[in-house]
Design an enzyme around this catalytic site. Structure first.
Site, PDB file in Angstrom:
ATOM      1  N   GLU A 115       0.829  -1.211   0.000  1.00 39.83           N
ATOM      2  CA  GLU A 115       0.000   0.000   0.000  1.00 39.83           C
ATOM      3  C   GLU A 115       0.864   1.263   0.000  1.00 39.83           C
ATOM      4  O   GLU A 115       0.567   2.238  -0.677  1.00 39.83           O
ATOM      5  CB  GLU A 115      -0.946  -0.039   1.190  1.00 39.83           C
ATOM      6  CG  GLU A 115      -1.925  -1.194   1.084  1.00 39.83           C
ATOM      7  CD  GLU A 115      -2.871  -1.250   2.255  1.00 39.83           C
ATOM      8  OE1 GLU A 115      -2.478  -1.805   3.298  1.00 39.83           O
ATOM      9  OE2 GLU A 115      -3.992  -0.736   2.142  1.00 39.83           O
ATOM     10  N   GLU A 135      -4.347  -9.727   4.212  1.00 40.26           N
ATOM     11  CA  GLU A 135      -5.549  -9.269   4.920  1.00 40.26           C
ATOM     12  C   GLU A 135      -6.700 -10.278   4.962  1.00 40.26           C
ATOM     13  O   GLU A 135      -7.302 -10.471   6.021  1.00 40.26           O
ATOM     14  CB  GLU A 135      -6.029  -7.927   4.355  1.00 40.26           C
ATOM     15  CG  GLU A 135      -5.273  -6.719   4.893  1.00 40.26           C
ATOM     16  CD  GLU A 135      -3.975  -6.434   4.165  1.00 40.26           C
ATOM     17  OE1 GLU A 135      -3.545  -7.280   3.363  1.00 40.26           O
ATOM     18  OE2 GLU A 135      -3.396  -5.370   4.403  1.00 40.26           O
TER      19      GLU A 135
END
Ligand code: COA
Length: 241
Positions: A115, A135
């Site tokens: 990210e 995740e």
């Protein structure tokens, strides 16, 4: 600027080097790293001596193995809320840096690592880089913009597969997906990043910043609005010169 513990900041010949520096924890992204990055990026954006930023990481094994799971799993709700707020701030801060930012990626590039790199302008990767979003296995979705920046970078279908299946991507596939601009042997990574930084620095600073602004801001606009933006940014450049 205060002294840092989990990042290293160096400035040389117009290039700012920001190094994630928790190699024993595979540069896992903790609250302290977030605070230090926030501070250093704030300083960089105001520093006209900095023409290009290179973001890299210490240690052989990882650029960043994602959010620090020890903090993540033990944080009580108020801390969690603060963390979520801060995450928004730090990604906004990454995007607000007017200078070009090059991410030099190696080893594990997971979760917040991907990210963070998606908030950079150019991603160079060593051929040992491995990308993943763990995740789904943790029962969460990315909290640092990944669900938005990944599809904008590699397209909806490829992003959905990674976001929903947690499948890891090797450097070669990352290149094919256009997740990274280029891959190279690990030993060449920083040399290539510097070469690119110097090439960018050989051009007018305002021109380079205008190109960055036009592309990033234009991503959220319709084509017609984007063309208007390009005209305005281009005219702004002409009146300055
Ligand atoms: N948070 C905190 N510590 C982490 C970490 C993380 N996300 N990832 C790795 N570390 C630590 C390990 O606990 C270990 O610490 P120790 O030496 O004190 O035991 C050290 O970094 C080395 O990691 P290790 O697991 O021994 O390396 P490995 O090469 O066997 O495996 C990974 C590497 C990346 C596959 C594995 O560490 C891993 O799966 N990490 C978690 C990734 C993750 O889920 N991130 C969160 C995304 S939201």
């Amino acid at each position: 600027m205060s002294s840092f513990e989990v990042i290293i900041y160096e400035k040389q010949g117009g290039i700012a080097y920001v190094t994630l520096n928790r190699p024993k924890a595979l540069n896992a992204y903790n609250v302290q790293m977030r605070d230090e990055l926030y501070e250093v990026l704030g300083a960089i954006k105001e520093d006209d001596d900095v023409r290009v930023v290179i973001l890299k990481a210490a240690g052989e094994k990882a650029f960043c193995a994602g959010a620090d799971l020890t903090e993540f799993l033990t944080a009580p709700p108020p801390v969690f809320a603060r963390q979520a707020r801060f995450e928004r701030d730090i990604w906004g801060r990454f995007l607000s840096v007017p200078q070009p930012v090059i991410a030099a990626l190696h080893g594990y590039v997971l979760g917040s690592g991907i990210e963070m790199s998606l908030c950079c302008d150019i991603r160079l990767a060593a051929d040992d880089a491995r990308f993943g979003l763990p995740e789904p296995g943790l029962g969460i979705i990315p909290a640092a913009g990944g669900s938005q920046t990944l599809p904008r970078t590699i397209g909806q279908a490829a992003a959905l597969e990674i976001l929903m299946s947690g499948r890891w991507i090797e450097a070669k596939e990352a290149l094919k997906l256009k997740l990274v601009n280029r891959i190279m042997p690990r030993t060449n990574l920083y040399g290539e990043a510097e070469k690119l930084a110097k090439k960018i620095m050989s051009y007018n600073v305002e021109t380079v910043r205008a190109a960055k602004q036009a592309v990033w801001r234009g991503m959220d606009l319709s084509l017609a609005e984007g063309l208007e933006l390009e005209k305005r940014v281009g005219q702004g450049l002409m009146t300055r010169s």
